[in-house]
Design an enzyme around this catalytic site. Sequence first.
Site, PDB file in Angstrom:
ATOM      1  N   THR A 125       0.823  -1.206   0.000  1.00 39.34           N
ATOM      2  CA  THR A 125       0.000   0.000   0.000  1.00 39.34           C
ATOM      3  C   THR A 125       0.860   1.259   0.000  1.00 39.34           C
ATOM      4  O   THR A 125       1.994   1.243   0.497  1.00 39.34           O
ATOM      5  CB  THR A 125      -0.898  -0.004   1.254  1.00 39.34           C
ATOM      6  OG1 THR A 125      -1.478   1.285   1.429  1.00 39.34           O
ATOM      7  CG2 THR A 125      -0.111  -0.336   2.529  1.00 39.34           C
ATOM      8  N   ASP A 126       0.282   2.351  -0.513  1.00 44.16           N
ATOM      9  CA  ASP A 126       1.008   3.631  -0.468  1.00 44.16           C
ATOM     10  C   ASP A 126       1.140   4.161   0.962  1.00 44.16           C
ATOM     11  O   ASP A 126       1.929   5.066   1.214  1.00 44.16           O
ATOM     12  CB  ASP A 126       0.333   4.671  -1.376  1.00 44.16           C
ATOM     13  CG  ASP A 126      -1.096   5.020  -0.985  1.00 44.16           C
ATOM     14  OD1 ASP A 126      -1.635   4.410  -0.042  1.00 44.16           O
ATOM     15  OD2 ASP A 126      -1.681   5.909  -1.640  1.00 44.16           O
ATOM     16  N   GLU A 127       0.365   3.572   1.898  1.00 49.56           N
ATOM     17  CA  GLU A 127       0.426   4.083   3.285  1.00 49.56           C
ATOM     18  C   GLU A 127       1.795   3.868   3.909  1.00 49.56           C
ATOM     19  O   GLU A 127       2.119   4.494   4.911  1.00 49.56           O
ATOM     20  CB  GLU A 127      -0.637   3.409   4.162  1.00 49.56           C
ATOM     21  CG  GLU A 127      -2.020   3.657   3.655  1.00 49.56           C
ATOM     22  CD  GLU A 127      -3.078   3.760   4.739  1.00 49.56           C
ATOM     23  OE1 GLU A 127      -2.748   3.740   5.927  1.00 49.56           O
ATOM     24  OE2 GLU A 127      -4.247   3.896   4.357  1.00 49.56           O
ATOM     25  N   TYR A 150      -1.275  -0.180  11.212  1.00 48.02           N
ATOM     26  CA  TYR A 150      -1.535  -0.894   9.947  1.00 48.02           C
ATOM     27  C   TYR A 150      -0.398  -0.629   8.960  1.00 48.02           C
ATOM     28  O   TYR A 150       0.201  -1.562   8.401  1.00 48.02           O
ATOM     29  CB  TYR A 150      -2.878  -0.442   9.345  1.00 48.02           C
ATOM     30  CG  TYR A 150      -3.006  -0.769   7.865  1.00 48.02           C
ATOM     31  CD1 TYR A 150      -3.149  -2.087   7.427  1.00 48.02           C
ATOM     32  CD2 TYR A 150      -2.966   0.243   6.899  1.00 48.02           C
ATOM     33  CE1 TYR A 150      -3.234  -2.392   6.073  1.00 48.02           C
ATOM     34  CE2 TYR A 150      -3.066  -0.046   5.540  1.00 48.02           C
ATOM     35  CZ  TYR A 150      -3.195  -1.367   5.129  1.00 48.02           C
ATOM     36  OH  TYR A 150      -3.282  -1.662   3.787  1.00 48.02           O
ATOM     37  N   LYS A 154       2.434  -3.215   7.306  1.00 45.26           N
ATOM     38  CA  LYS A 154       2.624  -3.441   5.866  1.00 45.26           C
ATOM     39  C   LYS A 154       4.057  -3.086   5.456  1.00 45.26           C
ATOM     40  O   LYS A 154       4.663  -3.773   4.634  1.00 45.26           O
ATOM     41  CB  LYS A 154       1.614  -2.603   5.055  1.00 45.26           C
ATOM     42  CG  LYS A 154       0.157  -3.000   5.215  1.00 45.26           C
ATOM     43  CD  LYS A 154      -0.178  -4.379   4.664  1.00 45.26           C
ATOM     44  CE  LYS A 154      -0.175  -4.451   3.155  1.00 45.26           C
ATOM     45  NZ  LYS A 154      -0.659  -5.779   2.667  1.00 45.26           N
TER      46      LYS A 154
HETATM   47  P1  NAD Z   1     -10.039  -6.825   2.973  1.00 47.71           P
HETATM   48  O1  NAD Z   1      -9.938  -6.504   4.422  1.00 47.71           O
HETATM   49  O2  NAD Z   1     -11.297  -6.545   2.242  1.00 47.71           O
HETATM   50  O3  NAD Z   1      -9.703  -8.376   2.745  1.00 47.71           O
HETATM   51  C1  NAD Z   1      -8.684  -9.043   3.414  1.00 47.71           C
HETATM   52  C2  NAD Z   1      -8.902 -10.537   3.219  1.00 47.71           C
HETATM   53  O4  NAD Z   1      -7.819 -11.227   3.857  1.00 47.71           O
HETATM   54  C3  NAD Z   1     -10.200 -11.071   3.869  1.00 47.71           C
HETATM   55  O5  NAD Z   1     -10.863 -11.936   2.988  1.00 47.71           O
HETATM   56  C4  NAD Z   1      -9.716 -11.823   5.096  1.00 47.71           C
HETATM   57  O6  NAD Z   1     -10.549 -12.896   5.478  1.00 47.71           O
HETATM   58  C5  NAD Z   1      -8.352 -12.310   4.633  1.00 47.71           C
HETATM   59  N1  NAD Z   1      -7.430 -12.564   5.740  1.00 47.71           N
HETATM   60  C6  NAD Z   1      -7.174 -11.766   6.809  1.00 47.71           C
HETATM   61  N2  NAD Z   1      -6.289 -12.351   7.639  1.00 47.71           N
HETATM   62  C7  NAD Z   1      -5.968 -13.549   7.066  1.00 47.71           C
HETATM   63  C8  NAD Z   1      -5.102 -14.600   7.432  1.00 47.71           C
HETATM   64  N3  NAD Z   1      -4.373 -14.562   8.560  1.00 47.71           N
HETATM   65  N4  NAD Z   1      -4.995 -15.676   6.602  1.00 47.71           N
HETATM   66  C9  NAD Z   1      -5.731 -15.752   5.469  1.00 47.71           C
HETATM   67  N5  NAD Z   1      -6.587 -14.772   5.084  1.00 47.71           N
HETATM   68  C10 NAD Z   1      -6.703 -13.690   5.880  1.00 47.71           C
HETATM   69  O7  NAD Z   1      -8.802  -6.082   2.310  1.00 47.71           O
HETATM   70  P2  NAD Z   1      -8.663  -5.397   0.866  1.00 47.71           P
HETATM   71  O8  NAD Z   1      -9.102  -3.996   0.954  1.00 47.71           O
HETATM   72  O9  NAD Z   1      -9.227  -6.299  -0.143  1.00 47.71           O
HETATM   73  O10 NAD Z   1      -7.066  -5.371   0.744  1.00 47.71           O
HETATM   74  C11 NAD Z   1      -6.365  -6.490   0.216  1.00 47.71           C
HETATM   75  C12 NAD Z   1      -4.877  -6.190   0.235  1.00 47.71           C
HETATM   76  O11 NAD Z   1      -4.614  -5.025  -0.523  1.00 47.71           O
HETATM   77  C13 NAD Z   1      -4.325  -5.925   1.630  1.00 47.71           C
HETATM   78  O12 NAD Z   1      -3.062  -6.518   1.721  1.00 47.71           O
HETATM   79  C14 NAD Z   1      -4.210  -4.409   1.702  1.00 47.71           C
HETATM   80  O13 NAD Z   1      -3.174  -4.023   2.568  1.00 47.71           O
HETATM   81  C15 NAD Z   1      -3.888  -4.081   0.257  1.00 47.71           C
HETATM   82  N6  NAD Z   1      -4.328  -2.746  -0.197  1.00 47.71           N
HETATM   83  C16 NAD Z   1      -5.613  -2.331   0.002  1.00 47.71           C
HETATM   84  C17 NAD Z   1      -6.003  -1.088  -0.492  1.00 47.71           C
HETATM   85  C18 NAD Z   1      -7.416  -0.575  -0.313  1.00 47.71           C
HETATM   86  O14 NAD Z   1      -7.679   0.576  -0.624  1.00 47.71           O
HETATM   87  N7  NAD Z   1      -8.362  -1.374   0.166  1.00 47.71           N
HETATM   88  C19 NAD Z   1      -5.088  -0.284  -1.182  1.00 47.71           C
HETATM   89  C20 NAD Z   1      -3.783  -0.755  -1.362  1.00 47.71           C
HETATM   90  C21 NAD Z   1      -3.425  -1.994  -0.881  1.00 47.71           C
HETATM   91  O1  DAU Z   2      -4.013   4.154   0.601  1.00 53.02           O
HETATM   92  C1  DAU Z   2      -4.279   2.786   0.601  1.00 53.02           C
HETATM   93  C2  DAU Z   2      -5.035   2.419   1.856  1.00 53.02           C
HETATM   94  O2  DAU Z   2      -6.328   2.971   1.719  1.00 53.02           O
HETATM   95  C3  DAU Z   2      -5.103   0.918   2.097  1.00 53.02           C
HETATM   96  O3  DAU Z   2      -3.820   0.427   2.357  1.00 53.02           O
HETATM   97  C4  DAU Z   2      -6.014   0.587   3.289  1.00 53.02           C
HETATM   98  O4  DAU Z   2      -6.179  -0.813   3.399  1.00 53.02           O
HETATM   99  C5  DAU Z   2      -7.363   1.233   3.061  1.00 53.02           C
HETATM  100  O5  DAU Z   2      -8.168   1.034   4.199  1.00 53.02           O
HETATM  101  C6  DAU Z   2      -7.210   2.731   2.785  1.00 53.02           C
HETATM  102  O6  DAU Z   2      -6.754   3.436   3.978  1.00 53.02           O
HETATM  103  P1  DAU Z   2      -7.371   4.854   4.400  1.00 53.02           P
HETATM  104  O7  DAU Z   2      -7.136   5.037   5.838  1.00 53.02           O
HETATM  105  O8  DAU Z   2      -6.913   5.930   3.473  1.00 53.02           O
HETATM  106  O9  DAU Z   2      -8.917   4.552   4.047  1.00 53.02           O
HETATM  107  P2  DAU Z   2     -10.276   4.865   4.839  1.00 53.02           P
HETATM  108  O10 DAU Z   2     -11.376   4.504   3.899  1.00 53.02           O
HETATM  109  O11 DAU Z   2     -10.293   4.257   6.197  1.00 53.02           O
HETATM  110  O12 DAU Z   2     -10.214   6.435   5.001  1.00 53.02           O
HETATM  111  C7  DAU Z   2     -10.109   7.290   3.873  1.00 53.02           C
HETATM  112  C8  DAU Z   2     -10.092   8.720   4.369  1.00 53.02           C
HETATM  113  O13 DAU Z   2     -11.377   9.035   4.925  1.00 53.02           O
HETATM  114  C9  DAU Z   2      -9.106   8.990   5.487  1.00 53.02           C
HETATM  115  O14 DAU Z   2      -8.611  10.314   5.346  1.00 53.02           O
HETATM  116  C10 DAU Z   2      -9.939   8.877   6.765  1.00 53.02           C
HETATM  117  C11 DAU Z   2     -11.283   9.407   6.304  1.00 53.02           C
HETATM  118  N1  DAU Z   2     -12.476   8.841   6.973  1.00 53.02           N
HETATM  119  C12 DAU Z   2     -12.579   7.486   7.031  1.00 53.02           C
HETATM  120  C13 DAU Z   2     -13.670   6.903   7.650  1.00 53.02           C
HETATM  121  C14 DAU Z   2     -13.798   5.401   7.732  1.00 53.02           C
HETATM  122  C15 DAU Z   2     -13.453   9.667   7.483  1.00 53.02           C
HETATM  123  O15 DAU Z   2     -13.359  10.910   7.390  1.00 53.02           O
HETATM  124  N2  DAU Z   2     -14.539   9.080   8.081  1.00 53.02           N
HETATM  125  C16 DAU Z   2     -14.686   7.730   8.197  1.00 53.02           C
HETATM  126  O16 DAU Z   2     -15.694   7.272   8.803  1.00 53.02           O
END
Ligand code: NAD
Ligand code: DAU
Length: 343
Positions: A125-127, A150, A154
Amino acid sequence: MLKLLVTGGAGFIGSHFIRYILERYPEARVANLDKLTYAGNLENLSGLERDPRHTFIQGDICDADAAAPPLDGGVDAVINFAAESHVDRSILESGEFIRTNVVGTHNLLELCRRKKVRRYLQISTDEVYGSLGDGNAFTEDTPLAPNSPYAASKASADLLVRSYFRTHGFPAIITRCSNNYGPNQFPEKLIPLFISNAMNAMPLPVYGDGLYVRDWIHVRDHCAAIDAVLRNGKAGEVYNIGARQEYPNLEVARRILKELGRDESLIAFVEDRPGHDRRYAIDPAKMEGRLGWRPRIAFEDGLRETIDWYRSNPEWVAHVRSGEYLTYYDRMYEDRGRTLSDR
Ligand code: NAD
Ligand code: DAU
């Protein structure tokens, strides 16, 4: 025939990736190892239950006995999506983040190295880069500076992946994507939470001043980028993935309310997230230049499609917004010193 092991494939991005692969490569075979945490949902894979090309295995990436068998027949690549993925949950309790994201990644790396897996993608992730000021964007050379538990978990996993490449010559690649949105995203993340709250005429909890900026990419564009890395990425490299679509959270909230015909009075400014990163922005020049990948879905179109999906799938939303979900919101707002009825 392409044979893949996907971990975390019952979650948001992993389930889209499996569909993407099976559509694009009809001969492919995908084993899907997922623990089914609160975020894992077999409903995300509906329609694939009887598809012989997809095999679901419930198991934990930290458990060698669960993760080794899917590798036994030989796979072309392992793509590790499995993670605890929500920043707010990592602030409340970070143990599972260290266990799955760090220990689980290490376990997979070790297994894959021993089984001589030829390609391993770590979905990061970019985080990991921390927070940006105005103007610039994250490149692959930006130093790691994670701010939430988190993000730190990562980043730790990324360092392990790097070390396996440098020390063992293990053919691993890291991708770092910006914020994803799209159908099937668990409504704890900003966009699906705001859509489902707005649909129910519940307040939209905007953290702090609402001027925090995220760089949004549609999940299918992310999947296409991962596919490009899978095919043509170079071992040992990092690839940043983003779509150059930066918006402050407040603007995202307003667009959702407008699209759903709701009043802006639903916006509720609440306590800020501790350690909140001000801005993320990805420079995707390497993906574009070296791998010829381009994002295709404009935010306006993707957001409309996403809203339509949540409107058309009230049962999916009702299932996930129950049980543990409600307890989590009570705990989170209690932790931040306030109570709120806007779960
Ligand atoms: P998500 O939380 O929707 O899904 C995570 C999945 O992993 C779930 O199905 C969960 O059951 C499974 N999981 C959790 N712990 C596990 C374990 N110990 N063993 C096996 N499975 C397990 O997450 P997402 O948003 O789909 O993100 C997927 C990946 O992409 C993550 O690695 C996250 O860091 C990365 N990512 C997410 C975003 C985003 O915006 N959502 C952006 C960049 C990168
Ligand atoms: O940038 C990639 C990441 O994006 C992934 O690695 C993470 O898995 C994913 O959860 C996401 O992280 P963020 O923290 O950026 O996403 P989130 O949707 O939780 O929040 C987005 C922005 O919105 C952040 O500035 C916090 C704000 N926010 C979030 C929630 C849930 C609010 O203002 N209110 C809310 O209730």
